[in-house]
Every structure is written in structure tokens, then in C-alpha cells.
Design an enzyme around this catalytic site. Structure first.
Site, PDB file in Angstrom:
ATOM      1  N   GLY A   1       5.589  26.205  -1.569  1.00  0.00           N
ATOM      2  CA  GLY A   1       4.158  26.145  -1.882  1.00  0.00           C
ATOM      3  C   GLY A   1       3.283  26.155  -0.639  1.00  0.00           C
ATOM      4  O   GLY A   1       2.218  26.774  -0.612  1.00  0.00           O
TER       5      GLY A   1
ATOM      6  N   LYS B   1      17.518  11.727   5.876  1.00  0.00           N
ATOM      7  CA  LYS B   1      16.309  12.037   6.655  1.00  0.00           C
ATOM      8  C   LYS B   1      15.596  10.733   6.958  1.00  0.00           C
ATOM      9  O   LYS B   1      15.598   9.827   6.120  1.00  0.00           O
ATOM     10  CB  LYS B   1      15.376  12.932   5.836  1.00  0.00           C
ATOM     11  CG  LYS B   1      15.973  14.293   5.510  1.00  0.00           C
ATOM     12  CD  LYS B   1      14.927  15.162   4.817  1.00  0.00           C
ATOM     13  CE  LYS B   1      15.568  16.332   4.119  1.00  0.00           C
ATOM     14  NZ  LYS B   1      14.756  16.941   3.078  1.00  0.00           N
TER      15      LYS B   1
ATOM     16  N   ARG C   1      13.375   6.370  -0.373  1.00  0.00           N
ATOM     17  CA  ARG C   1      13.090   7.192  -1.549  1.00  0.00           C
ATOM     18  C   ARG C   1      14.245   6.997  -2.532  1.00  0.00           C
ATOM     19  O   ARG C   1      15.404   7.099  -2.148  1.00  0.00           O
ATOM     20  CB  ARG C   1      13.037   8.667  -1.160  1.00  0.00           C
ATOM     21  CG  ARG C   1      12.851   9.564  -2.366  1.00  0.00           C
ATOM     22  CD  ARG C   1      13.088  11.036  -2.039  1.00  0.00           C
ATOM     23  NE  ARG C   1      12.810  11.853  -3.196  1.00  0.00           N
ATOM     24  CZ  ARG C   1      13.320  13.079  -3.388  1.00  0.00           C
ATOM     25  NH1 ARG C   1      14.126  13.605  -2.489  1.00  0.00           N
ATOM     26  NH2 ARG C   1      13.019  13.765  -4.467  1.00  0.00           N
TER      27      ARG C   1
ATOM     28  N   ASN D   1      15.280   8.843   3.417  1.00  0.00           N
ATOM     29  CA  ASN D   1      15.566   9.628   2.221  1.00  0.00           C
ATOM     30  C   ASN D   1      17.044  10.021   2.322  1.00  0.00           C
ATOM     31  O   ASN D   1      17.392  10.968   3.016  1.00  0.00           O
ATOM     32  CB  ASN D   1      14.653  10.858   2.185  1.00  0.00           C
ATOM     33  CG  ASN D   1      14.878  11.713   0.937  1.00  0.00           C
ATOM     34  OD1 ASN D   1      15.783  11.460   0.138  1.00  0.00           O
ATOM     35  ND2 ASN D   1      14.049  12.738   0.781  1.00  0.00           N
TER      36      ASN D   1
ATOM     37  N   GLU E   1       5.543  12.768   1.462  1.00  0.00           N
ATOM     38  CA  GLU E   1       6.185  11.705   0.684  1.00  0.00           C
ATOM     39  C   GLU E   1       6.520  10.513   1.575  1.00  0.00           C
ATOM     40  O   GLU E   1       6.411   9.359   1.156  1.00  0.00           O
ATOM     41  CB  GLU E   1       7.471  12.248   0.042  1.00  0.00           C
ATOM     42  CG  GLU E   1       7.197  13.289  -1.032  1.00  0.00           C
ATOM     43  CD  GLU E   1       8.373  14.236  -1.254  1.00  0.00           C
ATOM     44  OE1 GLU E   1       8.600  15.108  -0.381  1.00  0.00           O
ATOM     45  OE2 GLU E   1       9.072  14.123  -2.261  1.00  0.00           O
TER      46      GLU E   1
ATOM     47  N   HIS F   1       9.722  13.957  -8.183  1.00  0.00           N
ATOM     48  CA  HIS F   1       8.757  14.322  -7.139  1.00  0.00           C
ATOM     49  C   HIS F   1       7.410  13.620  -7.356  1.00  0.00           C
ATOM     50  O   HIS F   1       6.374  14.088  -6.888  1.00  0.00           O
ATOM     51  CB  HIS F   1       8.503  15.847  -7.095  1.00  0.00           C
ATOM     52  CG  HIS F   1       9.704  16.668  -6.791  1.00  0.00           C
ATOM     53  ND1 HIS F   1      10.031  17.807  -7.516  1.00  0.00           N
ATOM     54  CD2 HIS F   1      10.656  16.551  -5.847  1.00  0.00           C
ATOM     55  CE1 HIS F   1      11.143  18.332  -7.029  1.00  0.00           C
ATOM     56  NE2 HIS F   1      11.549  17.592  -6.021  1.00  0.00           N
TER      57      HIS F   1
ATOM     58  N   ARG G   1      19.013  25.835  -8.750  1.00  0.00           N
ATOM     59  CA  ARG G   1      19.030  25.274 -10.113  1.00  0.00           C
ATOM     60  C   ARG G   1      18.357  26.252 -11.073  1.00  0.00           C
ATOM     61  O   ARG G   1      17.371  26.896 -10.726  1.00  0.00           O
ATOM     62  CB  ARG G   1      18.299  23.939 -10.159  1.00  0.00           C
ATOM     63  CG  ARG G   1      18.978  22.865  -9.335  1.00  0.00           C
ATOM     64  CD  ARG G   1      18.179  21.562  -9.284  1.00  0.00           C
ATOM     65  NE  ARG G   1      18.087  21.076  -7.924  1.00  0.00           N
ATOM     66  CZ  ARG G   1      17.319  20.066  -7.521  1.00  0.00           C
ATOM     67  NH1 ARG G   1      16.559  19.417  -8.385  1.00  0.00           N
ATOM     68  NH2 ARG G   1      17.299  19.712  -6.253  1.00  0.00           N
TER      69      ARG G   1
ATOM     70  N   HIS H   1       4.931  21.287  -6.884  1.00  0.00           N
ATOM     71  CA  HIS H   1       5.781  20.893  -5.750  1.00  0.00           C
ATOM     72  C   HIS H   1       6.972  21.839  -5.765  1.00  0.00           C
ATOM     73  O   HIS H   1       7.899  21.685  -6.558  1.00  0.00           O
ATOM     74  CB  HIS H   1       6.232  19.438  -5.908  1.00  0.00           C
ATOM     75  CG  HIS H   1       7.200  18.992  -4.849  1.00  0.00           C
ATOM     76  ND1 HIS H   1       6.868  18.123  -3.841  1.00  0.00           N
ATOM     77  CD2 HIS H   1       8.491  19.334  -4.626  1.00  0.00           C
ATOM     78  CE1 HIS H   1       7.917  17.934  -3.052  1.00  0.00           C
ATOM     79  NE2 HIS H   1       8.923  18.673  -3.508  1.00  0.00           N
TER      80      HIS H   1
HETATM   81  N1  LIG Z   1       7.875  30.230   5.679  1.00  0.00           N
HETATM   82  C1  LIG Z   1       8.412  30.072   4.478  1.00  0.00           C
HETATM   83  N2  LIG Z   1       8.267  31.030   3.526  1.00  0.00           N
HETATM   84  C2  LIG Z   1       8.820  30.881   2.318  1.00  0.00           C
HETATM   85  N3  LIG Z   1       9.530  29.823   1.937  1.00  0.00           N
HETATM   86  C3  LIG Z   1       9.723  28.845   2.829  1.00  0.00           C
HETATM   87  C4  LIG Z   1       9.168  28.908   4.142  1.00  0.00           C
HETATM   88  N4  LIG Z   1       9.514  27.785   4.800  1.00  0.00           N
HETATM   89  C5  LIG Z   1      10.263  27.051   3.935  1.00  0.00           C
HETATM   90  N5  LIG Z   1      10.385  27.681   2.763  1.00  0.00           N
HETATM   91  C6  LIG Z   1      11.122  27.235   1.568  1.00  0.00           C
HETATM   92  O1  LIG Z   1      11.071  25.827   1.432  1.00  0.00           O
HETATM   93  C7  LIG Z   1      12.346  25.334   1.000  1.00  0.00           C
HETATM   94  C8  LIG Z   1      12.518  23.907   1.467  1.00  0.00           C
HETATM   95  O2  LIG Z   1      11.484  23.136   0.928  1.00  0.00           O
HETATM   96  P1  LIG Z   1      11.310  21.588   1.267  1.00  0.00           P
HETATM   97  O3  LIG Z   1      10.119  21.101   0.529  1.00  0.00           O
HETATM   98  O4  LIG Z   1      11.341  21.399   2.730  1.00  0.00           O
HETATM   99  O5  LIG Z   1      12.630  21.035   0.605  1.00  0.00           O
HETATM  100  P2  LIG Z   1      13.333  19.634   0.533  1.00  0.00           P
HETATM  101  O6  LIG Z   1      12.342  18.595   1.044  1.00  0.00           O
HETATM  102  O7  LIG Z   1      13.603  19.471  -0.925  1.00  0.00           O
HETATM  103  O8  LIG Z   1      14.569  19.742   1.359  1.00  0.00           O
HETATM  104  C9  LIG Z   1      13.335  26.310   1.629  1.00  0.00           C
HETATM  105  O9  LIG Z   1      14.491  26.419   0.847  1.00  0.00           O
HETATM  106  C10 LIG Z   1      12.570  27.616   1.604  1.00  0.00           C
HETATM  107  O10 LIG Z   1      12.883  28.310   0.417  1.00  0.00           O
HETATM  108  C1  LIG Z   2      14.248  15.279  -7.572  1.00  0.00           C
HETATM  109  C2  LIG Z   2      14.586  16.437  -6.715  1.00  0.00           C
HETATM  110  O1  LIG Z   2      14.825  17.532  -7.182  1.00  0.00           O
HETATM  111  O2  LIG Z   2      14.563  16.214  -5.394  1.00  0.00           O
HETATM  112  P1  LIG Z   2      14.819  17.293  -4.257  1.00  0.00           P
HETATM  113  O3  LIG Z   2      13.728  18.322  -4.369  1.00  0.00           O
HETATM  114  O4  LIG Z   2      14.712  16.468  -3.001  1.00  0.00           O
HETATM  115  O5  LIG Z   2      16.190  17.844  -4.507  1.00  0.00           O
HETATM  116 MG   LIG Z   3      11.499  17.506  -0.681  1.00  0.00          MG
END
Ligand SMILES: Nc1ncnc2c1ncn2[C@@H]1O[C@H](COP(=O)(O)OP(=O)(O)O)[C@@H](O)[C@H]1O
Ligand SMILES: CC(=O)OP(=O)(O)O
Ligand SMILES: [Mg+2]
Length: 404
Positions: free
Chosen positions: A333, A14, A91, A7, A385, A180, A241, A208
Site C-alpha cells: 500500500g 523484529k 505484538r 514482534n 505498529e 492488523h 495466502r 493494510h
Molecule cells: N517498492 C515496492 N513496490 C511494491 N511492493 C513492495 C515494495 N516494497 C515492498 N513491497 C511489498 O511489501 C511486502 C512486505 O510488506 P510489509 O508490510 O513490510 O510486510 P510484513 O510487515 O508483514 O513483513 C513485500 O512482500 C512486497 O510485496
Molecule cells: C495477522 C497477519 O497476517 O500478520 P502478518 O501480516 O504479519 O503476517
Molecule cells: Mg506487517
């Protein structure tokens, strides 16, 4: 078959290496701050401690080379040679209207991903760098792409069109695409399995909510609506955002604050959401802690985030004329019991009966957070994913006639 899943972001990459004989993860990690002298490579071989290296990594080709080097490293490696990797799956956020499923990469696919740079300027150019970096380091390896947009290609026109002049759709393909999708599809399937019902018989709202956040209305296993649109900016309030705002704010703020298009774009994508309202952080962990410590701006940011998500869930219940379950996934979530509780408590009119103890329980398992007699179930389903990308890539390699 060993499959490397990638990704690639603009400054990060990643990766996860899968052994598809049992879908086990042999190693995973990420390279952050690509382009800097002090880029960080973090690497977790299965069952062994994490390795972190800080070193100069100026572009994606070097990042991939470092990943391959560490995968075959004498001490930390999980492979003897990079030739033990049989395929790479990427991805790709934007697949436009051309792709409703995953494909093996050929010239035509690359042209199409490039054509979509305009529609996903933060994501698609970075994915292309990832693809080219693999080509440079592993010239003959087959590569597949799995699109965030593919699952949402089943939306009906009344959900994906915007009520603006049709010429914009006809000439420029301006419409809702949704993102997503890999995650929404995966958690929908897992939710059906968890509930012990066929996906065909379920109406689900999948949320998500991570760094980017979107929800989807999934009816009979098909996405019928989703909150992100032409780009991943629309819909829910996110970390940085804005999500939905009155579009008239854009020209108004531009004239009042003397902003350029690039500045207003950056404001809405990088300086809005939780970060803007809290004045503190885009991370829900920090927002929740500050809110509990009495910080009013953090509390306001949390309330807005929750309120906007809850309104989307309500609107998707209306879109599908009912709802069987709400699914929470991704960073927020899966981890924020406080956010889930606030959403679920205020959806009692829909038939959501929260089980506080189940919601508070710390677990990384798939679980229900509503009582067994709750007419509408709320579930926490950890997304995966990367596994979907590995599975799709594996399938494409097994029946190799999909190269376009
Ligand atoms: N224990 C937690 N409590 C609340 N929010 C959390 C916790 N752990 C992670 N997060 C939230 O999840 C976000 C990251 O989500 P993630 O799905 O890993 O993002 P991405 O894959 O888009 O980088 C962080 O910015 C944070 O806000
Ligand atoms: C589409 C998108 O917002 O992806 P990410 O959550 O990884 O930034
Ligand atoms: Mg993600």
C-alpha cells in the site's frame, strides 16, 4: 522510559527500541532464520550504518540475548546496560474475545494466549516464545501485549458471525476476529488528522496490504467490519495466502489430490496468492517488474490482487452507506503506485479522482493521491505498529493496575 518492542514470528524476531521521552527510535532490527546455523541478525542504531551478523541462533532465547548484547555493544550499542530498558511490548496476533485493549502480562494473560494457539498456529506460539525469551533474559522486566484483534472487537454480531450452526460459535468461538488492528487503528487516526476532521465524523476503508493483507471498514473511529476472519487466511488475496475461496474447494481438492488437512492448510497459507498465480514470487515488487516486462502470469496475478481488493472497498462503502476516504498502508500500500492507480481508477463511480502525479511521487510522507476536489479522498499513510505498541506499553506502565 526506554521500551523494547518485539514482534516475534516462528523463525524471526523484529525489534525496535524507543526512548519514550520523545518517541524516538534508538535502534531497530531483526533476527531472521532462527533455528538455523546461519541465522541473520540485522541491527540499525539510529543515525549509524546497519550492522549484519550471520551466526548460529537456535532458539528465541538466544535471539533475544543477541539483541540485548548488541544494544549494549561497545562500538554499536545505544545503551550502557540492558537495565536501561524499563519495559517490553509484544505484538500478539490473536487475543480472541477476551481482549479489547492492551494488557500487562500476568499468568492469566499467558494462559489465554496459549489457549488461542489453535486459532493462530503460525503466530501465537511464536509470540509466546518471544515472551518466554524475554523472561529468561530479563526476569523482572514488565511486559505488555498489544493484540491485532483488539481494535476489531467493536464489530457488530451481524458482521462477526458466520452463517453456520451457532453451536460452532458457542462451543468453539468460531467467528470473525480480524487482524492488523493496531495498524488499522493507527492509520485511521492519522487519516483523520491529515483530513483535518474528527475521526467520529468519518467513514474510512483502511487497506493494510503487506505480506499479510486485510482491509477494514472504520466508521466513527470504530472497526465495523474487516476482511480477515477466524484466522489471517480469509479475505484479500495475499503474497502466499489465498484469501476468500469457495469453502467446498477444501474437501474437493483433498479428495481429488489426496491431500491431508495439514497439506491443504499449507497450500492455502503458503503456496497460494500472488506466488501461485504468477508462478514467480509472492513479492509485489517482482510481480510488478515481471508484468512490465510482459510476463502474462505476473499480469494475471496483479489483476486478481487488484480486483479482489477493489471489490472489498466497494462492499465496505455499501456496509457503511458511504465512504469519505480510502487509506493505503503497509509494504504494498505504501510503495506500489501501480496497484493504487489500478484500484483508484476503477473506483471513479464512488467519487475517487486520482491525481496521477501525486500517486507516482516517491515519498515516505503521509499524502493524498486524489485531487483536492475528489469527493472521496485516497491517502497513503505509512503504518507504525511498533509506535502504537510502545505507546500502549508506556501507558500501561504509567498506570500499573492492569496486570491480570
Ligand atoms: N517498492 C515496492 N513496490 C511494491 N511492493 C513492495 C515494495 N516494497 C515492498 N513491497 C511489498 O511489501 C511486502 C512486505 O510488506 P510489509 O508490510 O513490510 O510486510 P510484513 O510487515 O508483514 O513483513 C513485500 O512482500 C512486497 O510485496
Ligand atoms: C495477522 C497477519 O497476517 O500478520 P502478518 O501480516 O504479519 O503476517
Ligand atoms: Mg506487517
Amino acid at each position: 522510559m526506554n521500551i523494547l518492542v518485539i514482534n516475534a514470528g516462528s523463525s524471526s524476531l523484529k525489534f525496535q527500541l524507543y526512548d519514550m521521552t520523545d518517541e524516538s527510535v534508538l535502534a531497530k532490527g531483526k533476527v531472521e532464520r532462527i533455528g538455523m546455523e546461519s541465522a541473520i541478525l540485522s541491527y540499525e542504531p539510529a543515525g549509524k550504518p546497519e550492522v549484519r551478523e550471520v551466526r548460529e541462533i537456535l532458539e528465541h532465547t538466544t535471539a533475544i540475548r543477541k539483541v540485548l548484547d548488541i544494544l549494549v555493544h561497545k562500538e554499536f550499542g545505544v545503551l550502557k546496560s540492558a537495565s536501561e530498558i524499563q519495559a517490553v511490548g509484544h505484538r500478539v496476533v490473536h487475543g480472541g474475545e477476551s481482549f479489547s485493549s492492551s494488557v500487562l502480562i500476568g499468568d492469566e494473560v499467558k494462559r489465554e494466549i496459549r489457549r488461542l494457539f489453535d486459532l493462530a498456529p503460525l503466530h501465537n506460539p511464536a509470540h509466546m516464545l518471544g515472551i518466554q525469551a524475554v523472561e529468561a533474559n530479563m526476569p523482572d522486566i514488565p511486559q505488555a501485549v498489544v493484540f491485532d484483534t483488539a481494535f476489531h472487537q467493536t464489530m457488530p454480531p451481524f458482521a462477526y458471525l458466520y452463517p453456520i450452526p451457532m453451536v460452532l460459535y458457542k462451543k468453539h468461538k468460531i467467528r470473525r476476529y480480524g487482524f492488523h488492528g493496531t495498524s488499522h487503528a493507527y492509520v485511521s487516526e492519522r487519516a483523520a488528522a491529515f483530513l483535518g476532521k474528527p475521526l467520529k465524523e468519518l467513514k474510512l476503508v483502511t487497506c493494510h496490504i503487506g505480506n499479510g493483507a486485510s482491509c477494514a471498514a472504520v466508521m466513527e473511529g470504530r472497526s465495523v467490519d474487516t476482511s480477515m476472519g477466524l484466522t489471517p487466511l480469509e479475505g484479500l488475496m495475499m503474497g502466499t495466502r489465498s484469501g476468500d475461496i469457495d469453502p467446498a474447494i477444501v474437501p474437493f481438492a483433498m479428495s481429488k489430490e489426496d491431500l491431508t488437512l495439514a497439506e491443504v492448510n499449507s497450500m492455502l497459507n503458503k503456496h497460494s496468492g500472488l506466488l501461485a498465480i504468477s508462478g514467480l514470487s509472492s513479492d509485489m515488487r517482482e510481480i510488478t517488474e515481471a508484468r512490465e516486462a510482459g510476463d502474462r502470469n505476473a499480469a494475471l496475478a496483479f489483476d486478481m490482487y487488484e480486483y479482489r481488493l477493489r471489490k472489498f472497498i466497494g462492499s465496505y462503502a455499501a456496509a457503511m452507506n458511504g465512504i469519505d476516504a480510502i487509506v493505503f498502508t503497509a509494504g504494498v500500500g505504501e510503495n506500489s503506485a501501480a496497484l493504487r492507480a489500478a484500484v483508484c481508477r476503477n473506483l471513479s463511480f464512488l467519487g475517487v479522482k486520482l491525481d496521477d502525479a501525486a500517486n507516482e511521487a516517491r515519498s515516505s510522507e503521509e499524502r493524498a493521491i486524489t485531487t483536492p476536489d475528489s469527493p472521496v479522498a485516497s491517502l497513503v499513510i505509512p503504518t507504525n505498529e511498533e509506535l502504537v505498541i510502545a505507546r500502549d506499553t508506556h501507558q500501561l506502565i504509567l498506570n500499573r493496575d492492569h496486570v491480570v
